[in-house]
Motif scaffolding. Structure first.
Motif, PDB file in Angstrom:
ATOM      1  N   TYR A 143       0.816  -1.209   0.000  1.00  0.00           N
ATOM      2  CA  TYR A 143       0.000   0.000   0.000  1.00  0.00           C
ATOM      3  C   TYR A 143       0.853   1.264   0.000  1.00  0.00           C
ATOM      4  CZ  TYR A 143      -2.746  -3.975   1.235  1.00  0.00           C
ATOM      5  OH  TYR A 143      -3.282  -5.244   1.227  1.00  0.00           O
ATOM      6  N   PRO A 144       0.382   2.325  -0.676  1.00  0.00           N
ATOM      7  CA  PRO A 144       1.205   3.525  -0.861  1.00  0.00           C
ATOM      8  C   PRO A 144       1.656   4.156   0.454  1.00  0.00           C
ATOM      9  CG  PRO A 144      -0.694   3.560  -2.340  1.00  0.00           C
ATOM     10  CD  PRO A 144      -0.902   2.412  -1.405  1.00  0.00           C
ATOM     11  N   THR A 145       2.835   4.734   0.423  1.00  0.00           N
ATOM     12  CA  THR A 145       3.427   5.377   1.596  1.00  0.00           C
ATOM     13  C   THR A 145       2.474   6.422   2.173  1.00  0.00           C
ATOM     14  OG1 THR A 145       5.601   5.088   0.594  1.00  0.00           O
ATOM     15  CG2 THR A 145       5.431   6.655   2.425  1.00  0.00           C
ATOM     16  N   GLY A 146       2.227   6.338   3.468  1.00  0.00           N
ATOM     17  CA  GLY A 146       1.394   7.315   4.149  1.00  0.00           C
ATOM     18  C   GLY A 146      -0.094   7.110   3.997  1.00  0.00           C
ATOM     19  N   SER A 147      -0.515   6.095   3.258  1.00  0.00           N
ATOM     20  CA  SER A 147      -1.946   5.858   3.060  1.00  0.00           C
ATOM     21  C   SER A 147      -2.567   5.241   4.309  1.00  0.00           C
ATOM     22  CB  SER A 147      -2.175   4.929   1.865  1.00  0.00           C
ATOM     23  OG  SER A 147      -1.647   3.632   2.125  1.00  0.00           O
ATOM     24  N   LEU A 148      -3.889   5.388   4.417  1.00  0.00           N
ATOM     25  CA  LEU A 148      -4.593   4.728   5.514  1.00  0.00           C
ATOM     26  C   LEU A 148      -4.481   3.214   5.391  1.00  0.00           C
ATOM     27  CD1 LEU A 148      -7.873   6.853   5.854  1.00  0.00           C
ATOM     28  CD2 LEU A 148      -5.774   6.993   7.218  1.00  0.00           C
ATOM     29  N   LYS A 149      -4.484   2.709   4.168  1.00  0.00           N
ATOM     30  CA  LYS A 149      -4.340   1.265   3.972  1.00  0.00           C
ATOM     31  C   LYS A 149      -3.012   0.768   4.540  1.00  0.00           C
ATOM     32  CE  LYS A 149      -7.421   0.606   0.002  1.00  0.00           C
ATOM     33  NZ  LYS A 149      -7.549   0.136  -1.394  1.00  0.00           N
ATOM     34  N   ALA A 150      -1.937   1.480   4.256  1.00  0.00           N
ATOM     35  CA  ALA A 150      -0.631   1.074   4.785  1.00  0.00           C
ATOM     36  C   ALA A 150      -0.607   1.154   6.306  1.00  0.00           C
ATOM     37  CB  ALA A 150       0.471   1.956   4.183  1.00  0.00           C
ATOM     38  N   LYS A 151      -1.074   2.265   6.833  1.00  0.00           N
ATOM     39  CA  LYS A 151      -1.064   2.478   8.291  1.00  0.00           C
ATOM     40  C   LYS A 151      -1.951   1.467   9.004  1.00  0.00           C
ATOM     41  CE  LYS A 151      -2.495   5.947  11.717  1.00  0.00           C
ATOM     42  NZ  LYS A 151      -3.087   7.287  11.894  1.00  0.00           N
TER      43      LYS A 151
END
Length: 371
Positions: free
Chosen positions: A57-65
Motif C-alpha cells: 500500500y502507498p506510503t502514508g496511506s490509511l491502507k498502509a497504516k
C-alpha cells in the motif's frame, strides 16, 4: 439530553464490530444494527480470510497504516480470545525474470510501510520452501497468515455485549436524523421496527455504504463517493494442498490478483479474480476453471483444471471502476460532511479485514476527541 445508546454502528461485519468494540472498551453503550439474519454475512464472510502483512500500500496511506497496525492488533486479539489462526507466511513470487523488478518494488514498499521480516530470496531458495513452485525469485513475508474470520467476529460481538451493548440482527437501518443539540434519532426496520436515540453514529455498511449515508438527513450528496462492485470468485482444489504458505503473484490493476491459500481445514483455495458487476451476483461459473488453471499454472505448473471445483464469490465495495486508480480507505468525519458525531466509512475493501481493529480505534479516537 439522555440517549438510548452512546453510539450506534450500522453494519455487523468485521469493521462495524471492531468499531463497536473500540467504542465499548472506552465505556460507551453500543448498539450494532445488522440487516441480515446473522453477523458477518456480507463482505466479511466472502473473502480469503488472509491476514495481510502490509506490503503493497502507498506510503502514508490509511491502507498502509491500518493494515500494519491492524495486523499487530489482530494477532494479539486472536491469541487472547483463542480464535484459530495460522501464521503460515507468504511468498510473493516472480514467475519469470521480467517480473523480478516488480517484486523488488513491492519489497521496498513493504519496508517503507514498516513490515517486519521481509526478505528477497532466489528461485532456488523459494523452491526449497515450496518444491512445486515455478519461481524466479520471491519475497518471503513471515507475518502473513490465515484465520477464522467468523470466530473473530463472534469474539468482537461478545466484547460489545459484555460491555452492556447489543448486536441486533434482522434490523435494517432505515435512516437517521440529527437532533438539535447533538445526537441522532435512528430508525430501525424489521419485525421489531423502532426508533432509538444515539449520541454518536458510525456507518460501516460495506456494499450499502452509499445508500446508508444518503438515508441520513442532511448528509451532503457531494460527500458520498460513487461506489462500484468488484466481484471475485474462488475455486477449491480437490486432492492434497500443494503449498504450505500463501502464494501471491504480482498484483493486477485494482486488486492483488488470483492467489493461493491453504485454509485452516487443510484445503487449497485459489482466488479471487476481479470482474466489475452491477448487482450483488454471487454465482460462480464452473466453466471458468480452465481460465483459473491457465493463470495458476504460471506459479504452479502441476495444476489441473478438472481438480478445481467452483466454490464461492465475494463482492468488494470499490471506489474505482475498471482502469481507474485505486483510492485509499475513506473515513468521513464532521470535517468532511459537517455533521457532528457521525463517522461514515466508504470503500473498506482489502485489506479491510486485517485493518479492522485499527480502523475501529481510529473511529473511536476521532469521535471521542472532543468529548
Amino acid at each position: 439530553m439522555s440517549f438510548d445508546f452512546d453510539a450506534t454502528v450500522v453494519g455487523a461485519g468485521a469493521v462495524g464490530l471492531a468499531c463497536g468494540r473500540a467504542l465499548s472498551k472506552r465505556g460507551l453503550t453500543v448498539l450494532v444494527l445488522e440487516k441480515e439474519a446473522m453477523i458477518g454475512q456480507g463482505v466479511s464472510s466472502r473473502n480469503s480470510e488472509v491476514i495481510h502483512a502490509g506490503l503493497y500500500y502507498p506510503t502514508g496511506s490509511l491502507k498502509a497504516k491500518f493494515c500494519v497496525q491492524g495486523r499487530r492488533l489482530l494477532y494479539d486479539f486472536l491469541d487472547s480470545r483463542k480464535v484459530d489462526y495460522k501464521k503460515c507466511g507468504k511468498l510473493v513470487v516472480a514467475t519469470e525474470e521480467a517480473e523480478i523488478p516488480r517484486i523488488e518494488a513491492i519489497l521496498e514498499q513493504g519496508r517503507i510501510n514498516d513490515v517486519e521480516g521481509l526478505e528477497l530470496i532466489s528461485g532456488s531458495e523459494a523452491m526449497k520452501l515450496e518444491p512445486q513452485l515455478n519461481v524466479a525469485a520471491a519475497i518471503k513475508s513471515p507475518e502473513s497468515g490465515v484465520f477464522d474470520s467468523h470466530g473473530y467476529m463472534l469474539a468482537l460481538e461478545g466484547e460489545i455485549e459484555a460491555g452492556g451493548g447489543a448486536v441486533v440482527t434482522s434490523a435494517p437501518f432505515l435512516g437517521a436524523e440529527p437532533v438539535q443539540g447533538g445526537g441522532f434519532k435512528v430508525r430501525v426496520g424489521g419485525e421489531g421496527a423502532t426508533e432509538v436515540t444515539s449520541r454518536l453514529l458510525v456507518t460501516a455498511s460495506g456494499l450499502s455504504a452509499q445508500k446508508v449515508a444518503a438515508a441520513i438527513e442532511g448528509y451532503p450528496a457531494d460527500d458520498i463517493p460513487i461506489g462500484h462492485y468488484g466481484k471475485g470468485i474462488y475455486f477449491r482444489l480437490s486432492g492434497p494442498a500443494p503449498f504450505e504458505r500463501l502464494i501471491y503473484p504480482p498484483p493486477i490493476p485494482g486488486a492483488l490478483g488470483t492467489h493461493y491459500r491453504k485454509d485452516l481445514g487443510g484445503q487449497g483455495v485459489f482466488g479471487p479474480d476481479l470482474v466489475y458487476v452491477e448487482t450483488e451476483d454471487y454465482s460462480v461459473d464452473p466453466n471458468k476453471a480452465q481460465e483459473f488453471a491457465d493463470y495458476i499454472r504460471r506459479f504452479w505448473p502441476g495444476v489441473r483444471a478438472e481438480a478445481l471445483a467452483a466454490d464461492y464469490a465475494g463482492i468488494r465495495p470499490k471506489l474505482h471502476g475498471a482502469g481507474q486508480p485505486q483510492p485509499d480507505f475513506q473515513l468521513h468525519g464532521a470535517s468532511a460532511h459537517g455533521i457532528e458525531g457521525l463517522m461514515a466509512l466508504f470503500g473498506i475493501e482489502s485489506p479491510g479485514l486485517t485493518s479492522s481493529m485499527a480502523i475501529g480505534e481510529a473511529v473511536a479516537k476521532e469521535l471521542l476527541a472532543d468529548s
